[in-house]
Design a protein around this motif. Structure first.
Motif, PDB file in Angstrom:
ATOM      1  N   SER A  15      14.386 -11.635 -10.719  1.00  0.00           N
ATOM      2  CA  SER A  15      15.386 -10.899  -9.947  1.00  0.00           C
ATOM      3  C   SER A  15      15.054  -9.401  -9.892  1.00  0.00           C
ATOM      4  CB  SER A  15      16.768 -11.114 -10.557  1.00  0.00           C
ATOM      5  OG  SER A  15      17.743 -10.390  -9.873  1.00  0.00           O
ATOM      6  N   ALA A  16      14.672  -8.844 -11.017  1.00  0.00           N
ATOM      7  CA  ALA A  16      14.322  -7.419 -11.074  1.00  0.00           C
ATOM      8  C   ALA A  16      13.087  -7.125 -10.231  1.00  0.00           C
ATOM      9  CB  ALA A  16      14.098  -6.990 -12.520  1.00  0.00           C
ATOM     10  N   GLY A  17      12.097  -7.998 -10.280  1.00  0.00           N
ATOM     11  CA  GLY A  17      10.884  -7.797  -9.490  1.00  0.00           C
ATOM     12  C   GLY A  17      11.145  -7.836  -8.006  1.00  0.00           C
ATOM     13  N   GLU A  18      11.946  -8.803  -7.579  1.00  0.00           N
ATOM     14  CA  GLU A  18      12.280  -8.899  -6.157  1.00  0.00           C
ATOM     15  C   GLU A  18      13.091  -7.683  -5.703  1.00  0.00           C
ATOM     16  OE1 GLU A  18      14.224 -12.701  -6.069  1.00  0.00           O
ATOM     17  OE2 GLU A  18      12.317 -13.788  -5.899  1.00  0.00           O
ATOM     18  N   ALA A  19      14.027  -7.272  -6.527  1.00  0.00           N
ATOM     19  CA  ALA A  19      14.850  -6.113  -6.173  1.00  0.00           C
ATOM     20  C   ALA A  19      14.004  -4.848  -6.062  1.00  0.00           C
ATOM     21  CB  ALA A  19      15.964  -5.924  -7.204  1.00  0.00           C
ATOM     22  N   MET A  20      13.097  -4.659  -6.999  1.00  0.00           N
ATOM     23  CA  MET A  20      12.271  -3.449  -6.971  1.00  0.00           C
ATOM     24  C   MET A  20      11.339  -3.452  -5.765  1.00  0.00           C
ATOM     25  SD  MET A  20      10.239  -1.742 -10.089  1.00  0.00           S
ATOM     26  CE  MET A  20       9.592  -0.099  -9.957  1.00  0.00           C
ATOM     27  N   ALA A  21      10.854  -4.616  -5.374  1.00  0.00           N
ATOM     28  CA  ALA A  21       9.971  -4.713  -4.214  1.00  0.00           C
ATOM     29  C   ALA A  21      10.690  -4.300  -2.938  1.00  0.00           C
ATOM     30  CB  ALA A  21       9.436  -6.135  -4.079  1.00  0.00           C
ATOM     31  N   ASN A  22      11.982  -4.524  -2.903  1.00  0.00           N
ATOM     32  CA  ASN A  22      12.747  -4.174  -1.701  1.00  0.00           C
ATOM     33  C   ASN A  22      12.886  -2.670  -1.503  1.00  0.00           C
ATOM     34  OD1 ASN A  22      13.267  -6.764  -0.640  1.00  0.00           O
ATOM     35  ND2 ASN A  22      14.788  -7.098  -2.232  1.00  0.00           N
ATOM     36  N   TRP A  23      12.494  -1.890  -2.475  1.00  0.00           N
ATOM     37  CA  TRP A  23      12.551  -0.433  -2.351  1.00  0.00           C
ATOM     38  C   TRP A  23      11.213   0.177  -1.925  1.00  0.00           C
ATOM     39  CZ3 TRP A  23      16.876   2.422  -2.516  1.00  0.00           C
ATOM     40  CH2 TRP A  23      18.019   1.812  -3.022  1.00  0.00           C
ATOM     41  N   ALA A  32      -0.234  -0.050   9.666  1.00  0.00           N
ATOM     42  CA  ALA A  32      -1.489   0.169   8.950  1.00  0.00           C
ATOM     43  C   ALA A  32      -1.261   0.178   7.439  1.00  0.00           C
ATOM     44  CB  ALA A  32      -2.134   1.477   9.396  1.00  0.00           C
ATOM     45  N   ASP A  33      -0.108   0.668   7.003  1.00  0.00           N
ATOM     46  CA  ASP A  33       0.211   0.659   5.571  1.00  0.00           C
ATOM     47  C   ASP A  33       0.421  -0.764   5.067  1.00  0.00           C
ATOM     48  OD1 ASP A  33       0.008   3.408   5.218  1.00  0.00           O
ATOM     49  OD2 ASP A  33       2.112   3.727   5.761  1.00  0.00           O
ATOM     50  N   TYR A  34       1.130  -1.576   5.851  1.00  0.00           N
ATOM     51  CA  TYR A  34       1.301  -2.979   5.468  1.00  0.00           C
ATOM     52  C   TYR A  34      -0.060  -3.668   5.339  1.00  0.00           C
ATOM     53  CZ  TYR A  34       6.319  -2.737   6.565  1.00  0.00           C
ATOM     54  OH  TYR A  34       7.653  -2.434   6.594  1.00  0.00           O
ATOM     55  N   ALA A  35      -0.938  -3.421   6.320  1.00  0.00           N
ATOM     56  CA  ALA A  35      -2.263  -4.049   6.325  1.00  0.00           C
ATOM     57  C   ALA A  35      -3.094  -3.580   5.129  1.00  0.00           C
ATOM     58  CB  ALA A  35      -2.983  -3.740   7.633  1.00  0.00           C
ATOM     59  N   LYS A  39      -4.275  -6.073   2.120  1.00  0.00           N
ATOM     60  CA  LYS A  39      -5.702  -6.214   1.807  1.00  0.00           C
ATOM     61  C   LYS A  39      -5.965  -5.827   0.348  1.00  0.00           C
ATOM     62  CE  LYS A  39     -10.351  -4.971   3.374  1.00  0.00           C
ATOM     63  NZ  LYS A  39     -10.918  -5.688   2.285  1.00  0.00           N
ATOM     64  N   GLY A  40      -5.317  -4.785  -0.115  1.00  0.00           N
ATOM     65  CA  GLY A  40      -5.484  -4.364  -1.505  1.00  0.00           C
ATOM     66  C   GLY A  40      -5.012  -5.414  -2.485  1.00  0.00           C
ATOM     67  N   ILE A  41      -3.912  -6.087  -2.171  1.00  0.00           N
ATOM     68  CA  ILE A  41      -3.420  -7.166  -3.031  1.00  0.00           C
ATOM     69  C   ILE A  41      -4.431  -8.306  -3.041  1.00  0.00           C
ATOM     70  CG2 ILE A  41      -1.657  -8.961  -3.270  1.00  0.00           C
ATOM     71  CD1 ILE A  41       0.349  -6.899  -2.096  1.00  0.00           C
ATOM     72  N   ALA A  97       6.989 -11.709  -9.270  1.00  0.00           N
ATOM     73  CA  ALA A  97       7.962 -11.663  -8.178  1.00  0.00           C
ATOM     74  C   ALA A  97       7.782 -10.411  -7.322  1.00  0.00           C
ATOM     75  CB  ALA A  97       9.380 -11.718  -8.743  1.00  0.00           C
ATOM     76  N   PHE A  98       7.503  -9.282  -7.972  1.00  0.00           N
ATOM     77  CA  PHE A  98       7.302  -8.028  -7.260  1.00  0.00           C
ATOM     78  C   PHE A  98       6.153  -8.154  -6.268  1.00  0.00           C
ATOM     79  CE2 PHE A  98       5.116  -3.926  -6.888  1.00  0.00           C
ATOM     80  CZ  PHE A  98       6.150  -3.106  -6.468  1.00  0.00           C
ATOM     81  N   TRP A  99       4.983  -8.570  -6.749  1.00  0.00           N
ATOM     82  CA  TRP A  99       3.817  -8.654  -5.876  1.00  0.00           C
ATOM     83  C   TRP A  99       3.976  -9.757  -4.839  1.00  0.00           C
ATOM     84  CZ3 TRP A  99       1.267  -4.570  -5.200  1.00  0.00           C
ATOM     85  CH2 TRP A  99       1.095  -3.656  -6.241  1.00  0.00           C
ATOM     86  N   GLY A 100       4.637 -10.852  -5.193  1.00  0.00           N
ATOM     87  CA  GLY A 100       4.892 -11.906  -4.222  1.00  0.00           C
ATOM     88  C   GLY A 100       5.771 -11.418  -3.079  1.00  0.00           C
ATOM     89  N   GLU A 101       6.806 -10.660  -3.427  1.00  0.00           N
ATOM     90  CA  GLU A 101       7.715 -10.118  -2.411  1.00  0.00           C
ATOM     91  C   GLU A 101       7.009  -9.074  -1.551  1.00  0.00           C
ATOM     92  OE1 GLU A 101      11.495 -10.097  -0.574  1.00  0.00           O
ATOM     93  OE2 GLU A 101      10.729 -11.414  -2.129  1.00  0.00           O
ATOM     94  N   ILE A 102       6.185  -8.241  -2.162  1.00  0.00           N
ATOM     95  CA  ILE A 102       5.429  -7.235  -1.402  1.00  0.00           C
ATOM     96  C   ILE A 102       4.496  -7.933  -0.414  1.00  0.00           C
ATOM     97  CG2 ILE A 102       3.644  -5.431  -1.566  1.00  0.00           C
ATOM     98  CD1 ILE A 102       6.388  -4.472  -2.488  1.00  0.00           C
ATOM     99  N   GLU A 103       3.775  -8.936  -0.894  1.00  0.00           N
ATOM    100  CA  GLU A 103       2.850  -9.658  -0.018  1.00  0.00           C
ATOM    101  C   GLU A 103       3.603 -10.345   1.117  1.00  0.00           C
ATOM    102  OE1 GLU A 103      -0.648 -13.055  -0.192  1.00  0.00           O
ATOM    103  OE2 GLU A 103       0.185 -12.291  -2.064  1.00  0.00           O
ATOM    104  N   GLN A 104       4.710 -10.976   0.812  1.00  0.00           N
ATOM    105  CA  GLN A 104       5.509 -11.661   1.832  1.00  0.00           C
ATOM    106  C   GLN A 104       6.024 -10.665   2.878  1.00  0.00           C
ATOM    107  OE1 GLN A 104       8.694 -14.011   0.204  1.00  0.00           O
ATOM    108  NE2 GLN A 104       9.640 -14.333   2.177  1.00  0.00           N
ATOM    109  N   THR A 105       6.464  -9.512   2.439  1.00  0.00           N
ATOM    110  CA  THR A 105       6.956  -8.495   3.366  1.00  0.00           C
ATOM    111  C   THR A 105       5.836  -8.002   4.284  1.00  0.00           C
ATOM    112  OG1 THR A 105       8.663  -7.803   1.805  1.00  0.00           O
ATOM    113  CG2 THR A 105       8.066  -6.212   3.526  1.00  0.00           C
ATOM    114  N   CYS A 106       4.669  -7.756   3.711  1.00  0.00           N
ATOM    115  CA  CYS A 106       3.525  -7.313   4.515  1.00  0.00           C
ATOM    116  C   CYS A 106       3.181  -8.365   5.569  1.00  0.00           C
ATOM    117  CB  CYS A 106       2.316  -7.048   3.627  1.00  0.00           C
ATOM    118  SG  CYS A 106       2.449  -5.589   2.591  1.00  0.00           S
ATOM    119  N   ARG A 107       3.103  -9.606   5.154  1.00  0.00           N
ATOM    120  CA  ARG A 107       2.765 -10.682   6.097  1.00  0.00           C
ATOM    121  C   ARG A 107       3.827 -10.798   7.203  1.00  0.00           C
ATOM    122  NH1 ARG A 107      -1.480 -13.579   4.446  1.00  0.00           N
ATOM    123  NH2 ARG A 107      -2.028 -13.550   2.249  1.00  0.00           N
TER     124      ARG A 107
END
Length: 111
Positions: A15-23, A32-35, A39-41, A97-107
């Motif tokens: 829960s904390a990881g997902e919440a932090m990713a939303n910020w 370009a930032d999402y891309a 790519k970095g992930i 969860a943080f990195w999963g949410e970041i990757e999902q948002t980018c995609r």
């Protein structure tokens, strides 16, 4: 360590990881930032991975969780021998969860 405590620590970390990713991103984030971040992930690029603050129990910021707050949330004492292991479970779940949410948002934004 009981399964219930393990599951609670993992759920709280997730829960904390997902919440932090939303910020991390706002409505003005450039494609370009999402891309670049995606790519970095995928590449495990430390330049990208190290630029984002991942959730942890350091208490670095005023309202950040700590081992003590996790113990309180789990209903155990701060000197409980299980706390270190529970902290590790929390941080691993939060990180994943943080990195999963970041990757999902980018995609999502990259289509």
């Amino acid at each position: 360590m009981t399964t219930t405590l393990r599951n609670l620590a993992i759920a709280a970390g997730t829960s904390a990881g997902e919440a932090m990713a939303n910020w991390v991103f706002d409505g003005n984030t450039d494609l370009a930032d999402y891309a670049r971040i995606l790519k970095g992930i995928q590449d495990g690029d430390p330049e990208v991975l190290d630029q984002l603050n991942t959730p942890n129990l350091s208490g670095e910021w005023a309202d950040d969780p700590t081992p003590q707050t996790l113990a309180n949330d789990l209903g155990i004492e701060t000197d409980d021998d299980r706390l270190d292991g529970l902290c590790t479970l929390w941080e691993d779940a939060a990180h994943q969860a943080f990195w999963g949410e970041i990757e999902q948002t980018c995609r999502y934004y990259l289509g």
